[in-house]
Design a protein around this motif. Structure first.
Motif, PDB file in Angstrom:
ATOM      1  N   VAL A 154      -5.840  -3.983  -5.189  1.00  0.00           N
ATOM      2  CA  VAL A 154      -5.454  -4.702  -3.970  1.00  0.00           C
ATOM      3  C   VAL A 154      -5.021  -3.734  -2.881  1.00  0.00           C
ATOM      4  CG1 VAL A 154      -3.743  -6.266  -2.952  1.00  0.00           C
ATOM      5  CG2 VAL A 154      -4.886  -6.880  -5.097  1.00  0.00           C
ATOM      6  N   ARG A 155      -4.123  -2.805  -3.206  1.00  0.00           N
ATOM      7  CA  ARG A 155      -3.622  -1.921  -2.146  1.00  0.00           C
ATOM      8  C   ARG A 155      -4.700  -0.964  -1.640  1.00  0.00           C
ATOM      9  NH1 ARG A 155       0.453  -0.096  -6.587  1.00  0.00           N
ATOM     10  NH2 ARG A 155      -0.436   1.809  -7.442  1.00  0.00           N
ATOM     11  N   ARG A 156      -5.638  -0.577  -2.494  1.00  0.00           N
ATOM     12  CA  ARG A 156      -6.728   0.285  -2.016  1.00  0.00           C
ATOM     13  C   ARG A 156      -7.701  -0.503  -1.134  1.00  0.00           C
ATOM     14  NH1 ARG A 156      -6.987   5.259  -3.304  1.00  0.00           N
ATOM     15  NH2 ARG A 156      -9.247   5.451  -3.006  1.00  0.00           N
ATOM     16  N   ARG A 157      -7.858  -1.785  -1.420  1.00  0.00           N
ATOM     17  CA  ARG A 157      -8.683  -2.607  -0.523  1.00  0.00           C
ATOM     18  C   ARG A 157      -7.995  -2.752   0.835  1.00  0.00           C
ATOM     19  NH1 ARG A 157     -10.772  -1.429  -4.165  1.00  0.00           N
ATOM     20  NH2 ARG A 157     -11.450   0.099  -2.625  1.00  0.00           N
ATOM     21  N   VAL A 158      -6.684  -2.910   0.825  1.00  0.00           N
ATOM     22  CA  VAL A 158      -5.925  -2.992   2.079  1.00  0.00           C
ATOM     23  C   VAL A 158      -6.115  -1.717   2.893  1.00  0.00           C
ATOM     24  CG1 VAL A 158      -3.599  -3.042   3.068  1.00  0.00           C
ATOM     25  CG2 VAL A 158      -4.195  -4.631   1.218  1.00  0.00           C
ATOM     26  N   LEU A 159      -5.953  -0.567   2.254  1.00  0.00           N
ATOM     27  CA  LEU A 159      -6.040   0.721   2.949  1.00  0.00           C
ATOM     28  C   LEU A 159      -7.467   1.096   3.313  1.00  0.00           C
ATOM     29  CD1 LEU A 159      -3.506   2.721   0.740  1.00  0.00           C
ATOM     30  CD2 LEU A 159      -3.166   2.028   3.127  1.00  0.00           C
ATOM     31  N   SER A 160      -8.453   0.463   2.693  1.00  0.00           N
ATOM     32  CA  SER A 160      -9.846   0.822   2.953  1.00  0.00           C
ATOM     33  C   SER A 160     -10.321   0.395   4.333  1.00  0.00           C
ATOM     34  CB  SER A 160     -10.760   0.201   1.884  1.00  0.00           C
ATOM     35  OG  SER A 160     -10.859  -1.203   2.028  1.00  0.00           O
ATOM     36  N   PHE A 161      -9.556  -0.473   4.998  1.00  0.00           N
ATOM     37  CA  PHE A 161      -9.933  -0.926   6.335  1.00  0.00           C
ATOM     38  C   PHE A 161      -9.047  -0.323   7.433  1.00  0.00           C
ATOM     39  CE2 PHE A 161     -11.684  -4.201   3.579  1.00  0.00           C
ATOM     40  CZ  PHE A 161     -12.994  -4.292   4.078  1.00  0.00           C
ATOM     41  N   TRP A 195      -0.551   7.555   1.830  1.00  0.00           N
ATOM     42  CA  TRP A 195      -0.628   6.233   1.181  1.00  0.00           C
ATOM     43  C   TRP A 195      -1.862   6.166   0.269  1.00  0.00           C
ATOM     44  CZ3 TRP A 195       3.635   6.730   2.992  1.00  0.00           C
ATOM     45  CH2 TRP A 195       4.053   6.521   4.303  1.00  0.00           C
ATOM     46  N   GLU A 196      -2.984   6.736   0.732  1.00  0.00           N
ATOM     47  CA  GLU A 196      -4.195   6.710  -0.089  1.00  0.00           C
ATOM     48  C   GLU A 196      -3.958   7.429  -1.406  1.00  0.00           C
ATOM     49  OE1 GLU A 196      -7.768   8.002  -1.979  1.00  0.00           O
ATOM     50  OE2 GLU A 196      -6.441   9.387  -0.927  1.00  0.00           O
ATOM     51  N   ARG A 197      -3.310   8.562  -1.337  1.00  0.00           N
ATOM     52  CA  ARG A 197      -3.026   9.347  -2.533  1.00  0.00           C
ATOM     53  C   ARG A 197      -2.080   8.604  -3.470  1.00  0.00           C
ATOM     54  NH1 ARG A 197       0.127  14.526  -1.465  1.00  0.00           N
ATOM     55  NH2 ARG A 197       0.624  15.333  -3.509  1.00  0.00           N
ATOM     56  N   ILE A 198      -1.019   8.037  -2.899  1.00  0.00           N
ATOM     57  CA  ILE A 198      -0.034   7.323  -3.705  1.00  0.00           C
ATOM     58  C   ILE A 198      -0.617   6.031  -4.277  1.00  0.00           C
ATOM     59  CG2 ILE A 198       2.224   6.178  -3.648  1.00  0.00           C
ATOM     60  CD1 ILE A 198       3.009   8.144  -1.392  1.00  0.00           C
ATOM     61  N   SER A 199      -1.573   5.437  -3.556  1.00  0.00           N
ATOM     62  CA  SER A 199      -2.147   4.159  -4.001  1.00  0.00           C
ATOM     63  C   SER A 199      -2.852   4.263  -5.341  1.00  0.00           C
ATOM     64  CB  SER A 199      -3.132   3.628  -2.952  1.00  0.00           C
ATOM     65  OG  SER A 199      -4.351   4.364  -2.950  1.00  0.00           O
ATOM     66  N   LYS A 200      -3.219   5.476  -5.747  1.00  0.00           N
ATOM     67  CA  LYS A 200      -3.909   5.678  -7.022  1.00  0.00           C
ATOM     68  C   LYS A 200      -2.929   5.846  -8.187  1.00  0.00           C
ATOM     69  CE  LYS A 200      -6.360   9.047  -5.121  1.00  0.00           C
ATOM     70  NZ  LYS A 200      -7.349  10.109  -4.877  1.00  0.00           N
ATOM     71  N   MET A 201      -1.636   5.867  -7.878  1.00  0.00           N
ATOM     72  CA  MET A 201      -0.616   6.066  -8.904  1.00  0.00           C
ATOM     73  C   MET A 201      -0.164   4.733  -9.498  1.00  0.00           C
ATOM     74  SD  MET A 201       1.644   8.928  -6.852  1.00  0.00           S
ATOM     75  CE  MET A 201       2.828   9.081  -8.185  1.00  0.00           C
ATOM     76  N   LYS A 202       0.327   4.777 -10.714  1.00  0.00           N
ATOM     77  CA  LYS A 202       0.856   3.589 -11.360  1.00  0.00           C
ATOM     78  C   LYS A 202       2.218   3.245 -10.758  1.00  0.00           C
ATOM     79  CE  LYS A 202       2.243   1.708 -15.859  1.00  0.00           C
ATOM     80  NZ  LYS A 202       2.409   1.996 -17.307  1.00  0.00           N
ATOM     81  N   GLY A 203       2.391   2.001 -10.360  1.00  0.00           N
ATOM     82  CA  GLY A 203       3.641   1.571  -9.761  1.00  0.00           C
ATOM     83  C   GLY A 203       3.395   0.539  -8.684  1.00  0.00           C
ATOM     84  N   SER A 204       4.421   0.214  -7.913  1.00  0.00           N
ATOM     85  CA  SER A 204       4.350  -0.879  -6.941  1.00  0.00           C
ATOM     86  C   SER A 204       4.448  -0.400  -5.499  1.00  0.00           C
ATOM     87  CB  SER A 204       5.482  -1.880  -7.205  1.00  0.00           C
ATOM     88  OG  SER A 204       5.354  -2.483  -8.468  1.00  0.00           O
ATOM     89  N   PHE A 205       3.645  -1.034  -4.639  1.00  0.00           N
ATOM     90  CA  PHE A 205       3.774  -0.944  -3.185  1.00  0.00           C
ATOM     91  C   PHE A 205       4.561  -2.190  -2.767  1.00  0.00           C
ATOM     92  CE2 PHE A 205       0.487   1.910  -0.932  1.00  0.00           C
ATOM     93  CZ  PHE A 205       0.626   2.900  -1.880  1.00  0.00           C
ATOM     94  N   VAL A 206       5.805  -2.013  -2.389  1.00  0.00           N
ATOM     95  CA  VAL A 206       6.704  -3.135  -2.119  1.00  0.00           C
ATOM     96  C   VAL A 206       6.675  -3.456  -0.620  1.00  0.00           C
ATOM     97  CG1 VAL A 206       9.075  -3.946  -2.272  1.00  0.00           C
ATOM     98  CG2 VAL A 206       8.155  -2.437  -4.054  1.00  0.00           C
ATOM     99  N   TYR A 207       6.256  -4.672  -0.289  1.00  0.00           N
ATOM    100  CA  TYR A 207       6.120  -5.061   1.115  1.00  0.00           C
ATOM    101  C   TYR A 207       7.199  -6.054   1.514  1.00  0.00           C
ATOM    102  CZ  TYR A 207       3.974  -7.057   5.353  1.00  0.00           C
ATOM    103  OH  TYR A 207       3.719  -7.496   6.636  1.00  0.00           O
ATOM    104  N   VAL A 208       7.953  -5.695   2.553  1.00  0.00           N
ATOM    105  CA  VAL A 208       8.970  -6.569   3.135  1.00  0.00           C
ATOM    106  C   VAL A 208       8.362  -7.137   4.419  1.00  0.00           C
ATOM    107  CG1 VAL A 208      11.343  -6.745   3.963  1.00  0.00           C
ATOM    108  CG2 VAL A 208      10.744  -5.011   2.243  1.00  0.00           C
ATOM    109  N   LYS A 209       8.057  -8.417   4.420  1.00  0.00           N
ATOM    110  CA  LYS A 209       7.265  -8.971   5.529  1.00  0.00           C
ATOM    111  C   LYS A 209       8.056  -9.235   6.811  1.00  0.00           C
ATOM    112  CE  LYS A 209       7.446 -13.725   3.743  1.00  0.00           C
ATOM    113  NZ  LYS A 209       6.618 -14.855   3.257  1.00  0.00           N
ATOM    114  N   GLN A 210       9.381  -9.041   6.781  1.00  0.00           N
ATOM    115  CA  GLN A 210      10.159  -9.172   8.012  1.00  0.00           C
ATOM    116  C   GLN A 210       9.993  -7.917   8.868  1.00  0.00           C
ATOM    117  OE1 GLN A 210      11.440  -9.700   4.794  1.00  0.00           O
ATOM    118  NE2 GLN A 210      13.457 -10.641   5.027  1.00  0.00           N
ATOM    119  N   PRO A 211       9.881  -8.062  10.190  1.00  0.00           N
ATOM    120  CA  PRO A 211       9.850  -6.888  11.077  1.00  0.00           C
ATOM    121  C   PRO A 211      11.256  -6.320  11.221  1.00  0.00           C
ATOM    122  CG  PRO A 211       9.664  -8.901  12.373  1.00  0.00           C
ATOM    123  CD  PRO A 211       9.667  -9.320  10.923  1.00  0.00           C
TER     124      PRO A 211
END
Length: 265
Positions: A154-161, A195-211
């Motif tokens: 999922v996160r690599r698809r996000v970063l691919s654009f 981010w691309e490099r880290i996206s290949k690592m095991k673990g979570s990309f934590v998103y806080v949707k509030q600005p």
């Protein structure tokens, strides 16, 4: 482990004489959860010294190799806590930035980074809605679903654009990441590359949707300078090639450069 403000440091990367540095630091001092603040610079000067003295903050000086990546890596290397945020000197943070980030980190399974939505500051006015910000929120929509935080696909698809993650909104989990997070050679896309490099690592990309922070757009910002000398196009092409065949990468660069106009003051 459960993270608290005691586990966090704001690393303020100060460069030359920014008229916005004090405002950035004040927004960090006003956090509802108080953490450490460290100023890091490769261009020590009287203004930085004066502001550090006023707020009684430590300053570390990079006397070695300097570039955006080197300066950021240097500041990161001086952190003694498990978590840190690289605060850019021109930007400001909402009072609950750290509080909300910690809450989300503590819900994640093996977090790598946490990042928030953001707005822009243009001529001193806060902006939460423009075409670029809307597109980035749309790109990050999949990560509003918590079970997708740990999905590499999922996160690599996000970063691919493109890069929808605002670097100064990111909090890093030090023990989970490489010693040097950023790679020398990039200017515009130094963060996207990370981010691309880290996206290949095991673990979570934590998103806080509030600005929860505001990125300042002005003529003297590094982003505006890079956009002005067209360095972004080559770097964007190299980044898209990490996800796509060359012909598709070239098409995406043409589409992506349309967003550059949103960064013009």
């Amino acid at each position: 482990m459960k993270y608290s403000e005691q586990n966090h440091t704001f690393v303020v990367c100060a460069y030359k004489e920014s008229p916005y540095l004090a405002a950035c630091i004040e927004s960090l001092l006003q956090q509802t959860k108080k953490s450490r603040i460290l100023i890091s610079t490769s261009t020590p000067n009287d203004l930085i010294k004066e502001i550090a003295g006023k707020y009684q903050l430590p300053v570390v000086v990079n006397t070695g190799k300097t570039s955006i990546a080197d300066d950021w890596n240097y500041g990161c290397s001086k952190v003694e806590t498990e978590l840190f945020t690289i605060a850019h000197q021109d930007d400001i943070y909402e009072k609950n930035y750290l509080e909300e980030t910690l809450k989300h980190l503590n819900r994640a399974e093996y977090p790598l980074i946490a990042f928030t939505d953001y707005g822009e500051l243009r001529s001193g006015q806060a902006c939460l809605e423009n075409t670029l910000l809307k597109v980035k929120r749309l790109m990050l929509k999949p990560l509003t679903v918590e079970r997708f935080w740990k999905s590499k696909w999922v996160r690599r698809r996000v970063l691919s654009f493109g890069d929808p993650i605002c670097c100064p909104s990111v909090t890093f989990v030090k023990e989970a990441l490489p010693e040097k997070i950023f790679t020398f050679g990039y200017r515009s896309d130094v963060d996207w590359q990370a981010w691309e490099r880290i996206s290949k690592m095991k673990g979570s990309f934590v998103y806080v949707k509030q600005p929860l922070m505001y990125h300042r757009i002005h003529e003297e910002s590094e982003t505006s300078k890079v956009l002005g000398d067209h360095a972004r196009k080559q770097e964007d092409y190299e980044m898209f090639c990490k996800f796509w065949p060359s012909p598709i990468a070239k098409c995406l660069v043409k589409l992506y450069t349309l967003a550059e106009h949103s960064n013009e003051s």
